[in-house]
Design an enzyme around this catalytic site. Sequence first.
Site, PDB file in Angstrom:
ATOM      1  CB  CYS A  18      -0.979  -0.052   1.164  1.00  0.00           C
ATOM      2  SG  CYS A  18      -2.485   0.876   0.898  1.00  0.00           S
ATOM      3  CG  HIS A  19      -0.337   4.877   1.032  1.00  0.00           C
ATOM      4  ND1 HIS A  19      -1.544   4.235   1.025  1.00  0.00           N
ATOM      5  CD2 HIS A  19      -0.462   5.934   0.194  1.00  0.00           C
ATOM      6  CE1 HIS A  19      -2.374   4.874   0.233  1.00  0.00           C
ATOM      7  NE2 HIS A  19      -1.747   5.910  -0.296  1.00  0.00           N
TER       8      HIS A  19
END
Length: 95
Positions: A18-19
């Site tokens: 994800c991030h």
Amino acid sequence: MGFIRAFFDQNKPVAAICHAPWTLIEAGVLKGRTLTSYPTMKVDIENAGGAWTNEEVVVDNGLVTSRDPNDLPAFCAKLVEEIAERGGAAFAAGN
């Protein structure tokens, strides 16, 4: 940041989903690496010297990355493979 750089220096598996690649950007370890992430991170990864691709899971010399929680089955399977191949501990980061 030193902890992350040490894992790369010792060629140990590192996983980010994800991030989480923002942490890898901050550590300065993405130059020349191919990875994936949440799509809005593409420019940040490229600016850090990495190559971004839109795939379920990407493995680049022990670095395992995926886009989002929907990719968790493939992400987890590849991380287990990397740990088995390289032995020892792994560093994993997520949202």
